[in-house]
Write a protein that holds these residues in place. Structure first.
Motif, PDB file in Angstrom:
ATOM      1  N   LEU A   1      41.668 -13.056   7.810  1.00  0.00           N
ATOM      2  CA  LEU A   1      42.946 -13.432   7.207  1.00  0.00           C
ATOM      3  C   LEU A   1      43.760 -14.276   8.179  1.00  0.00           C
ATOM      4  O   LEU A   1      44.340 -15.307   7.800  1.00  0.00           O
ATOM      5  N   LEU A   2      43.786 -13.866   9.442  1.00  0.00           N
ATOM      6  CA  LEU A   2      44.528 -14.613  10.446  1.00  0.00           C
ATOM      7  C   LEU A   2      43.962 -16.024  10.592  1.00  0.00           C
ATOM      8  O   LEU A   2      44.716 -17.010  10.632  1.00  0.00           O
ATOM      9  N   PHE A   3      42.631 -16.124  10.664  1.00  0.00           N
ATOM     10  CA  PHE A   3      42.034 -17.455  10.781  1.00  0.00           C
ATOM     11  C   PHE A   3      42.388 -18.323   9.586  1.00  0.00           C
ATOM     12  O   PHE A   3      42.770 -19.490   9.746  1.00  0.00           O
ATOM     13  N   ASN A   4      42.231 -17.786   8.387  1.00  0.00           N
ATOM     14  CA  ASN A   4      42.495 -18.586   7.190  1.00  0.00           C
ATOM     15  C   ASN A   4      43.940 -19.063   7.139  1.00  0.00           C
ATOM     16  O   ASN A   4      44.215 -20.221   6.786  1.00  0.00           O
ATOM     17  N   LEU A   5      44.873 -18.187   7.480  1.00  0.00           N
ATOM     18  CA  LEU A   5      46.278 -18.583   7.486  1.00  0.00           C
ATOM     19  C   LEU A   5      46.533 -19.696   8.504  1.00  0.00           C
ATOM     20  O   LEU A   5      47.185 -20.704   8.205  1.00  0.00           O
ATOM     21  N   LEU A   6      46.007 -19.500   9.715  1.00  0.00           N
ATOM     22  CA  LEU A   6      46.224 -20.499  10.754  1.00  0.00           C
ATOM     23  C   LEU A   6      45.488 -21.807  10.438  1.00  0.00           C
ATOM     24  O   LEU A   6      46.011 -22.896  10.688  1.00  0.00           O
ATOM     25  N   PHE A   7      44.295 -21.684   9.882  1.00  0.00           N
ATOM     26  CA  PHE A   7      43.511 -22.881   9.552  1.00  0.00           C
ATOM     27  C   PHE A   7      44.248 -23.755   8.541  1.00  0.00           C
ATOM     28  O   PHE A   7      44.410 -24.966   8.755  1.00  0.00           O
TER      29      PHE A   7
ATOM     30  N   PHE B   1      35.527 -15.424   2.026  1.00  0.00           N
ATOM     31  CA  PHE B   1      36.782 -15.229   2.752  1.00  0.00           C
ATOM     32  C   PHE B   1      36.500 -14.647   4.138  1.00  0.00           C
ATOM     33  O   PHE B   1      37.088 -15.069   5.129  1.00  0.00           O
ATOM     34  N   ARG B   2      35.592 -13.702   4.206  1.00  0.00           N
ATOM     35  CA  ARG B   2      35.336 -12.987   5.459  1.00  0.00           C
ATOM     36  C   ARG B   2      34.500 -13.844   6.405  1.00  0.00           C
ATOM     37  O   ARG B   2      33.458 -14.379   6.034  1.00  0.00           O
ATOM     38  N   LYS B   3      34.954 -13.958   7.645  1.00  0.00           N
ATOM     39  CA  LYS B   3      34.219 -14.636   8.708  1.00  0.00           C
ATOM     40  C   LYS B   3      33.758 -13.570   9.694  1.00  0.00           C
ATOM     41  O   LYS B   3      34.549 -12.717  10.100  1.00  0.00           O
ATOM     42  N   ARG B   4      32.508 -13.617  10.083  1.00  0.00           N
ATOM     43  CA  ARG B   4      31.931 -12.581  10.947  1.00  0.00           C
ATOM     44  C   ARG B   4      31.761 -13.110  12.367  1.00  0.00           C
ATOM     45  O   ARG B   4      31.254 -14.214  12.570  1.00  0.00           O
TER      46      ARG B   4
END
Length: 242
Positions: free
Chosen positions: A7-13, A195-198
């Motif tokens: 979620l943090l990555f997607n928001l920042l991206f 959505f999920r990045k591993r």
């Protein structure tokens, strides 16, 4: 934790991409093609940095000695993830992606893609699409660009494959250049529409070039064997998902 980091990555991206695109937009008409590509490379480097910091995804490149440092080239790459549409801005000096035409209609992204000379292809246009690819590809190579094409024509999930499309064979025959196969396991960390990045290490495996001058069927067979066998090896050696 994985969901929160994703979620943090997607928001920042999305926030960074929108802010950077708007901030740099006034520069685009003032820059030449090289300057526009430099903006995209700057953006891509920071996206890869965000992936490392927020999700723990790192990049490993093997066979980098096969990549061109300048001049025209053909790169035929496995496509499992949106990651694959970002990473070549960092790995190549002047990349020109072959992508579906609809992506050029996306606000901001499409404007930059057009300005940077990406090659949009209408996949439903049949022979007309192939003629456009040949014209645009020849122009890109004449500029000393490195064409990045995904020979399956779309993203595929890890462990699956699709028939290789004729575009790469036509570019190979028309250009007289070798084609550089590339395998990857990017879909394990950044899935198709996921959505999920591993956390993990994405490997981009650059394989020895296939020399020019081969018959179409032989080239395609060698290309598919090289990419798919190395992709299978990468997937088999990957650690289990957390």
């Amino acid at each position: 934790m994985t969901i929160l980091r994703s979620l943090l990555f997607n928001l920042l991206f999305f926030a960074f991409t929108a802010a950077a695109a708007l901030a740099c937009l006034p520069l685009v008409p003032l820059l030449d093609r090289a300057g526009r590509l430099a903006i995209l490379a700057w953006w891509a480097e920071r996206v890869l940095g965000l992936l490392r910091l927020t999700v723990g995804i790192r990049l490993r490149v093997t066979g980098a000695e096969h990549l061109p440092v300048a001049g025209p080239a053909l790169i035929a790459a496995k496509h499992q993830s949106a990651f694959d549409t970002i990473v070549w801005f960092v790995l190549l000096p002047r990349p020109a992606y072959v992508l579906k035409r609809e992506l050029l209609w996306i606000p901001l992204y499409g404007w930059y893609a057009r300005a940077a000379g990406m090659i949009g292809v209408d996949r439903g246009a049949g022979p007309a699409a192939m003629r456009h690819l040949m014209r645009a590809g020849a122009a890109a190579l004449a500029e000393g660009r490195q064409i990045v094409i995904f020979p399956e024509g779309t993203r595929t999930a890890p462990g699956t494959r699709r028939p290789y499309q004729p575009g790469i064979a036509a570019l190979y025959a028309r250009s007289g250049l070798p084609v550089i196969p590339v395998a990857t396991d990017s879909g394990l960390s950044w899935g198709r529409r996921a959505f999920r990045k591993r956390a993990g290490t994405i490997t981009v495996a650059v394989l020895p070039p296939i020399p020019p001058g081969l018959a179409r069927a032989e080239m395609l067979a060698r290309l598919e064997t090289a990419i798919e066998s190395e992709t299978d090896r990468l997937l088999a050696s990957a650690p289990p998902s957390a």
